[in-house]
Design a protein around this motif. Structure first.
Motif, short mmCIF file in Angstrom:
data_model
loop_
_atom_site.label_atom_id
_atom_site.label_comp_id
_atom_site.label_asym_id
_atom_site.label_seq_id
_atom_site.Cartn_x
_atom_site.Cartn_y
_atom_site.Cartn_z
N MET A 1 43.20 37.64 51.51
CA MET A 1 44.16 38.30 50.72
C MET A 1 43.82 38.00 49.83
O MET A 1 42.78 37.13 48.97
CB MET A 1 45.44 37.76 50.85
CG MET A 1 46.96 37.62 50.48
SD MET A 1 48.30 37.12 50.66
CE MET A 1 48.61 37.72 51.73
N VAL A 2 44.10 39.01 48.85
CA VAL A 2 43.32 38.76 47.24
C VAL A 2 44.17 38.08 46.42
O VAL A 2 45.68 37.59 46.09
CB VAL A 2 43.72 39.90 46.64
CG1 VAL A 2 43.11 39.73 44.92
CG2 VAL A 2 42.76 41.21 47.03
N ASP A 3 43.52 36.93 46.13
CA ASP A 3 44.34 36.44 44.77
C ASP A 3 43.90 36.71 43.56
O ASP A 3 43.41 36.57 43.20
CB ASP A 3 44.12 34.38 45.55
CG ASP A 3 42.29 33.78 45.30
OD1 ASP A 3 41.90 34.77 44.75
OD2 ASP A 3 42.55 33.42 45.72
N PHE A 4 45.54 35.73 42.52
CA PHE A 4 45.06 35.47 41.08
C PHE A 4 43.77 35.40 40.57
O PHE A 4 43.02 35.73 40.04
CB PHE A 4 47.10 34.81 41.20
CG PHE A 4 47.69 35.51 40.67
CD1 PHE A 4 48.29 36.76 40.46
CD2 PHE A 4 48.91 35.64 41.52
CE1 PHE A 4 48.90 37.55 39.95
CE2 PHE A 4 50.21 36.04 41.88
CZ PHE A 4 50.35 37.18 41.03
N ARG A 36 33.30 34.37 44.17
CA ARG A 36 34.58 34.67 44.18
C ARG A 36 34.09 36.09 43.75
O ARG A 36 35.42 36.91 44.20
CB ARG A 36 35.12 34.42 42.60
CG ARG A 36 35.33 33.25 42.73
CD ARG A 36 36.21 32.19 41.83
NE ARG A 36 36.71 31.39 41.27
CZ ARG A 36 36.98 30.26 39.84
NH1 ARG A 36 37.04 31.46 39.25
NH2 ARG A 36 36.74 29.47 39.94
N ILE A 37 33.83 36.31 42.90
CA ILE A 37 33.34 38.49 43.07
C ILE A 37 32.88 39.00 43.98
O ILE A 37 33.56 40.11 44.97
CB ILE A 37 32.21 38.71 42.11
CG1 ILE A 37 33.29 38.15 40.55
CG2 ILE A 37 32.25 40.10 42.14
CD1 ILE A 37 34.16 39.14 40.52
N ALA A 38 31.99 38.22 44.65
CA ALA A 38 31.45 38.62 45.80
C ALA A 38 32.44 38.46 47.40
O ALA A 38 32.66 39.76 48.44
CB ALA A 38 30.27 37.45 46.53
N GLN A 39 33.21 37.55 46.95
CA GLN A 39 34.82 37.24 47.80
C GLN A 39 35.89 38.62 48.02
O GLN A 39 36.11 39.14 48.71
CB GLN A 39 35.44 36.47 47.92
CG GLN A 39 36.69 36.08 48.79
CD GLN A 39 36.32 36.09 50.15
OE1 GLN A 39 35.08 36.14 50.97
NE2 GLN A 39 37.10 36.62 51.52
N GLU A 43 36.96 41.65 50.57
CA GLU A 43 38.28 41.58 50.85
C GLU A 43 38.70 42.89 50.58
O GLU A 43 39.68 43.98 51.07
CB GLU A 43 38.91 40.95 49.89
CG GLU A 43 38.70 39.73 50.99
CD GLU A 43 39.83 38.83 50.03
OE1 GLU A 43 40.51 38.61 48.80
OE2 GLU A 43 39.68 37.14 50.55
N LEU A 44 38.07 43.91 49.46
CA LEU A 44 38.53 44.95 48.65
C LEU A 44 37.73 46.70 49.88
O LEU A 44 38.32 47.49 49.69
CB LEU A 44 38.70 45.46 47.76
CG LEU A 44 39.15 44.54 46.99
CD1 LEU A 44 39.66 44.75 45.51
CD2 LEU A 44 41.05 44.97 47.17
#
Length: 316
Positions: A1-4, A36-39, A43-44
């Motif tokens: 799930m994408v987080d803030f 963080r960007i890779a994750q 996810e997207l």
């Protein structure tokens, strides 16, 4: 799930144009930013950033994500501001201030910030407007109180106050209470703001006349020094009258009557548009409230909560 946190990281990388800049802003490491960007991309299922020569720019999918991310971060900020505990606002706010503000209402602002936001610390640096402007754009400071407003597509500004400029001198100079013209004043050294500032250039132009003797113009980056020199009778100070109210009240300085007119200096709060500016905007709001309550409010017709004027002069 994408987080803030991932969305905020993505927005800062895009805003600052680099992983390194985002790491410095978010107080973490470049590998953490990359992770963080890779994750987020996993996810997207799309690539969000183009990396070229240490610069990062959004892909078409990244630009589309920016629209939604900015809305989400903005709503989160709005929610926290509306229902959150003020004491929960924490961290360090780097504030750059023109010295005129230091001599007027800055102490009241610091007291209010300490009382309302006890977990928010201020790092305050005093400088002239050209330097504050450069430092804001370089993101060395986050909020600036300076002559302006600033103009740039990435900058938000709010008018704070106007200050009248006066010609002030020690009674020992014997200039009396009668009206003085430029010839009368040109007989004395003129003491004012430092070079490369708007007030300095304005004062210099007033006395740069062929019929006048060469002007003796003393410039100082310290208004405290300017005030002291004027009290000692070393020349006529051309500075905001608001910063010498005590000296005028006790007779150490007098406000000279002259036909020379200088437009008031307008000060603004300026900051960079970014994903999360709630602390910056709260402090800017407090600054405007305190400046207005002190009687230095600009003309009502010229007030606007956020403005982006066409062009600004070199200012001090």
């Amino acid at each position: 799930m994408v987080d803030f946190k991932a969305l905020e990281t993505f927005l800062w990388v895009v805003t600052l144009g680099s992983f390194r800049g985002a790491a410095q802003k978010l107080n973490t490491t470049q590998p953490a930013i990359s992770q963080r960007i890779a994750q987020l991309e996993r996810e997207l299922g799309v690539r969000l950033l183009q990396r070229d020569h240490r610069m990062a720019s959004p892909t078409p999918s990244g630009r589309q994500l920016m629209l939604y991310a900015e809305k989400l971060i903005g709503l989160r900020t709005e929610m926290l501001a509306a229902v959150g505990d003020q004491s929960s606002m924490r961290g360090v706010l780097r504030l750059g201030v023109a010295e005129t503000i230091v001599h007027t209402w800055l102490p009241r602002l610091i007291e209010r910030v300490n009382r309302l936001y006890p977990n928010l610390s201020l790092e305050i640096e005093v400088d002239i407007t050209p330097n504050l402007r450069a430092r804001l754009l370089a993101q060395e400071i986050e909020l600036a109180f300076l002559l302006g407003p600033m103009t740039a597509s990435t900058v938000r500004s709010r008018v704070l106050c106007d200050y009248a400029i006066g010609f002030l001198a020690s009674p020992s100079l014997g200039l009396g209470t009668g009206p003085l013209n430029v010839n009368d004043l040109a007989r004395f050294p003129i003491i004012t703001f430092p070079r490369k500032t708007q007030p300095y250039e304005i004062v210099r132009s007033l006395f740069n006349k062929p019929e006048l003797p060469p002007i003796r113009l003393h410039a100082s980056a310290s208004l405290g020094t300017v005030i002291h020199m004027a009290i000692q009778g070393l020349g006529v100070a051309v500075i905001p009258t608001a910063i010498v109210e005590d000296e005028l009240a006790d007779g150490r300085l007098q406000l000279l009557q002259t036909d020379l007119k200088i437009s008031p200096l307008r000060f603004s709060a300026s900051w960079l548009a970014s994903p999360d500016t709630i602390a910056i905007e709260r402090v800017a709001e407090l600054a405007a409230e305190i400046a207005h309550s002190g009687g230095f409010m600009p003309e009502a017709s010229n007030l606007a909560p956020d403005i982006l004027p066409a062009e600004e002069p070199v200012a001090g």
